[in-house]
Design a protein around this motif. Sequence first.
Motif, short mmCIF file in Angstrom:
data_model
loop_
_atom_site.label_atom_id
_atom_site.label_comp_id
_atom_site.label_asym_id
_atom_site.label_seq_id
_atom_site.Cartn_x
_atom_site.Cartn_y
_atom_site.Cartn_z
N PRO A 87 0.71 -1.08 0.04
CA PRO A 87 0.07 -0.07 0.02
C PRO A 87 0.87 1.41 0.01
N LYS A 88 2.20 1.15 0.34
CA LYS A 88 3.01 2.40 0.41
C LYS A 88 3.86 2.45 -0.83
N GLY A 89 3.50 1.43 -1.76
CA GLY A 89 4.39 1.59 -2.89
C GLY A 89 5.70 0.96 -3.24
N THR A 90 5.97 0.18 -2.23
CA THR A 90 7.25 -0.74 -2.28
C THR A 90 6.90 -1.79 -3.17
N VAL A 91 7.82 -2.26 -4.09
CA VAL A 91 7.49 -3.46 -4.73
C VAL A 91 7.93 -4.73 -4.12
N MET A 92 6.86 -5.46 -3.97
CA MET A 92 7.12 -7.09 -3.59
C MET A 92 7.55 -7.87 -4.79
N GLU A 93 8.67 -8.49 -4.52
CA GLU A 93 9.15 -9.74 -5.73
C GLU A 93 9.14 -10.93 -4.85
N VAL A 94 8.16 -11.81 -5.34
CA VAL A 94 7.89 -13.11 -4.66
C VAL A 94 8.39 -14.15 -5.74
N PHE A 95 9.14 -15.06 -5.19
CA PHE A 95 9.85 -16.10 -6.20
C PHE A 95 10.16 -17.23 -5.11
N LYS A 96 10.76 -18.39 -6.04
CA LYS A 96 11.10 -19.53 -5.45
C LYS A 96 12.54 -19.56 -5.59
N LEU A 151 20.64 -10.74 5.79
CA LEU A 151 19.72 -9.65 5.93
C LEU A 151 18.67 -10.20 6.96
N GLY A 152 18.39 -9.23 7.80
CA GLY A 152 17.09 -9.84 9.17
C GLY A 152 15.86 -9.42 8.63
N HIS A 153 15.95 -7.81 8.67
CA HIS A 153 14.60 -7.23 8.71
C HIS A 153 14.71 -5.95 7.99
N VAL A 154 13.43 -5.28 7.52
CA VAL A 154 13.44 -4.04 7.13
C VAL A 154 12.49 -3.14 7.64
N ALA A 155 12.66 -2.05 8.17
CA ALA A 155 11.64 -1.34 9.06
C ALA A 155 11.10 -0.10 8.26
N PHE A 156 9.98 0.26 8.39
CA PHE A 156 9.49 1.44 7.37
C PHE A 156 8.53 2.45 8.03
N PHE A 157 8.68 3.55 8.13
CA PHE A 157 7.53 4.78 8.66
C PHE A 157 6.46 4.53 7.61
N VAL A 158 5.28 4.41 8.23
CA VAL A 158 4.31 4.19 7.11
C VAL A 158 3.13 5.32 7.71
N LYS A 159 2.24 5.82 6.74
CA LYS A 159 1.28 6.73 7.15
C LYS A 159 -0.03 6.06 7.56
N PRO A 169 3.87 10.54 9.82
CA PRO A 169 3.21 11.20 8.76
C PRO A 169 3.56 10.82 7.33
N GLU A 170 4.79 10.39 7.04
CA GLU A 170 5.42 9.87 5.82
C GLU A 170 5.55 8.51 5.59
N ASN A 171 5.75 8.12 4.42
CA ASN A 171 5.92 6.56 4.11
C ASN A 171 7.46 6.59 3.52
N ARG A 172 8.12 6.04 4.40
CA ARG A 172 9.87 5.96 4.09
C ARG A 172 10.51 4.94 4.78
N GLU A 223 17.18 12.00 18.20
CA GLU A 223 16.55 12.53 17.46
C GLU A 223 16.93 12.13 15.96
N GLU A 224 18.27 11.70 15.94
CA GLU A 224 18.94 11.46 14.59
C GLU A 224 18.15 10.29 14.25
N MET A 225 17.55 9.34 14.84
CA MET A 225 17.00 7.91 14.58
C MET A 225 15.68 8.30 13.60
N ARG A 226 15.17 9.48 13.88
CA ARG A 226 13.93 9.79 13.01
C ARG A 226 14.30 10.40 11.84
N LYS A 227 15.39 10.72 11.68
CA LYS A 227 15.79 11.59 10.07
C LYS A 227 15.96 10.41 9.05
#
Length: 294
Positions: free
Chosen positions: A107-116, A135-143, A186-189, A290-294
Amino acid sequence: MIGVKKISHATYETPDLDQQIEYYTDVLGLTLTAREKDAAFLASTLDHHSVVLRKGDHSSCVRLGFQVALEDDLATFEKQTAAHGIKTQRKSNPEPSIAEMVTFEDPKGTVMEVFKRADFTPQKYPTKGIVPHKLGHVAFFVKEVKKVTDFYCNVLGFRVSDWMGDTFSFLRCGVDHHTINLMQDPENRHFHTAFELRDWGHMLTACDTLSLNGYKLLWGPGRHGIGHNLFTYHRAPNGLITELFAQLDQMNEELGYFEPRPWHRDRPQKPKVWQKDPNASNYWGIMPTEEMRK
Ligand SMILES: [Fe+2]
């Protein structure tokens, strides 16, 4: 339903490809497995690529790759996804080592690539840099945290491991406590991308490696309450935040609780809603800047 079983890779657009390649190879210790004019593929130890870099105007995480099981049928997965009213695409040989892929947007426009993943390309173990397990996880800010959380659960088969209040969700698709994190904003990022280290000793040498290469920590070392992992965060040259972690909780799905690694305050530790308590962020006490929010 067919659910995804593992995060395989994350794709980033980044203005300075060479500088970012140098960071991932010389500092993080990934292996450059393929290089195209405006793209680079970087591997940890098993998959052909865990990170894909593509030249772009500004730094962002634009795609996430997820594996289904070899016995899962991709056509059935595509049909199941389309049944949610989602527009899907089928691609043949879209990336090195991947034969068939179903893609669609979250819903925030990130492309999902699903494969075997049928073909493995074990890399020679690197002798320089931090060299994470994976690679363990990816975290996003979402609206819309509830809507995006529901998407990952209903469309991709994720399970909710924990919520912090009603603003921060932690979702798993395998044994690891979280593979996707979503935080109301407030932002998707992009928020951060996390790589798993072996243990506390590995984290110590990782911090020294970062320091010797001019990288300063933004937060940590500490121990998160949610997930109970040891953590440190720093900023990559392209401005995006990288987390290095160890001792993340692992779920025993049959029993419905997380195995203590090494200890929990709830016994057993089951998925729950955590209150907005400093312990949920860091049992060791230091709160994020605050740096963690930038
Ligand atoms: Fe994280």
